[in-house]
Design an enzyme around this catalytic site. Structure first.
Site, PDB file in Angstrom:
ATOM      1  N   CYS A 175       2.476 -54.690 -39.530  1.00 31.84           N
ATOM      2  CA  CYS A 175       3.637 -53.858 -38.912  1.00 31.84           C
ATOM      3  C   CYS A 175       4.280 -52.801 -40.011  1.00 31.84           C
ATOM      4  O   CYS A 175       4.703 -53.355 -40.852  1.00 31.84           O
ATOM      5  CB  CYS A 175       4.539 -54.711 -38.200  1.00 31.84           C
TER       6      CYS A 175
ATOM      7  N   CYS B 194       7.068 -46.978 -33.693  1.00 35.85           N
ATOM      8  CA  CYS B 194       6.118 -47.792 -34.306  1.00 35.85           C
ATOM      9  C   CYS B 194       5.452 -47.165 -35.415  1.00 35.85           C
ATOM     10  O   CYS B 194       4.765 -46.209 -35.472  1.00 35.85           O
ATOM     11  CB  CYS B 194       4.964 -47.956 -33.124  1.00 35.85           C
TER      12      CYS B 194
HETATM   13  N1  API Z   1       5.818 -51.901 -34.651  1.00 35.78           N
HETATM   14  C1  API Z   1       4.687 -52.075 -35.592  1.00 35.78           C
HETATM   15  C2  API Z   1       3.448 -52.136 -34.921  1.00 35.78           C
HETATM   16  C3  API Z   1       3.155 -53.480 -34.464  1.00 35.78           C
HETATM   17  C4  API Z   1       1.693 -53.629 -33.903  1.00 35.78           C
HETATM   18  C5  API Z   1       1.689 -54.646 -32.962  1.00 35.78           C
HETATM   19  N2  API Z   1       2.314 -54.290 -31.700  1.00 35.78           N
HETATM   20  C6  API Z   1       0.221 -54.945 -32.521  1.00 35.78           C
HETATM   21  O1  API Z   1      -0.704 -54.205 -33.207  1.00 35.78           O
HETATM   22  O2  API Z   1      -0.249 -55.933 -31.709  1.00 35.78           O
HETATM   23  C7  API Z   1       4.622 -51.080 -36.650  1.00 35.78           C
HETATM   24  O3  API Z   1       5.607 -50.514 -37.045  1.00 35.78           O
HETATM   25  O4  API Z   1       3.720 -50.600 -37.025  1.00 35.78           O
END
Ligand code: API
Length: 256
Positions: free
Chosen positions: A73, A195
């Site tokens: 993450c 994200c």
């Molecule tokens: N919020 C996260 C991504 C998490 C990814 C997760 N949702 C998955 O791949 O299952 C970030 O800042 O990279």
């Protein structure tokens, strides 16, 4: 058990942070992860992050999505660096280990610059790009993000990928080096306000498909602004950095 927690957010992607150096957290109980993330019956967050000791690195970061699934993450990694500084585990530079490998990071005030893994798994598809940036990301350009049905369209695309599926990023180009992004996240099963691994995938996908000739990209997201920079040689992206704010919100104790 009374569990002490710290709430952090990175451009609105929010996390319950646990100092697990004494290994008190029952990792195997994924129902506890979902409870902590529940925005009505728990603390409320997109995910849970444990900080643990490591023999070789300053610390180990373990990220759980709200559904208990584990990936890397990017925004969480930036918040982990800010939390590690608060805990006096690090000063302004660090090397830590996570599920996708080792990461270097620097922190100055609330701004964290995080080195991501090298990105060499990039597939150009019919109307989209797939990239692995520590987790799976689908990147698709759209005309008007303000009125785009991110949840409905994102969920459909998320499940169109073979298990474990993919996060889904919808992109609108603002100018040569600026791309606005909205993301549907697998494991959260909803749109998040940002994200980090997602905007990293977007920046690289836009460069790969010649939508930009810049290697320093601005990415306005629902929860703020992120920056991604990189080097590229023969289709492999290295020195990939994700930069943006990572802030403490509140701390507390919860019965688990
Ligand atoms: N919020 C996260 C991504 C998490 C990814 C997760 N949702 C998955 O791949 O299952 C970030 O800042 O990279």
């Amino acid at each position: 058990m009374n569990l002490e927690f710290y709430k952090y957010q990175g451009t609105g992607n929010d996390f319950v942070m646990i100092d697990n150096r004494t290994k008190i957290f029952p990792k195997e109980k994924t129902d506890i992860i979902s409870h902590l993330c529940d925005r009505h019956f728990g603390i409320g967050a997109d995910g849970v992050i444990l900080i643990e000791n490591d023999k070789e690195f300053d610390f180990k970061m373990i990220y759980f999505n709200a559904d208990g699934s584990q990936t890397f993450c990017g925004n969480g990694g930036r918040c982990a660096v800010a939390f590690a500084k608060y805990l006096n585990i690090i000063d302004s530079k660090t090397k830590f280990i996570a599920i996708d490998g080792k990461h270097f990071a620097e922190i100055e005030n609330d701004i964290v610059s995080l080195k991501m893994i090298d990105v060499d798994e990039i597939k150009i598809q019919e109307n989209s790009v797939f990239a692995y940036t520590g987790t799976q990301h689908h990147v698709e350009m759209v005309d008007n993000l303000d009125h785009f049905p991110v949840f409905e369209k994102g969920r459909k695309i998320r499940y169109s990928y073979a298990n474990p599926g993919s996060n889904v990023n919808f992109v609108q180009q603002i100018n040569n080096s600026t791309f606005r992004v909205r993301t549907y996240e697998k494991g959260v099963e909803d749109e998040t306000l940002a994200c980090g691994t997602g905007v990293t995938a977007v920046a690289i996908a836009m460069h790969k498909t010649n939508k930009t000739n810049s290697n320093s990209i601005s990415l306005p997201v629902e929860g703020g602004n992120l920056e991604v920079s990189f080097s590229e040689n023969n289709g492999v992206y290295t020195n990939v950095f994700l930069k943006g704010p990572a802030k403490f919100v509140f701390s507390g104790k919860i019965q688990i």
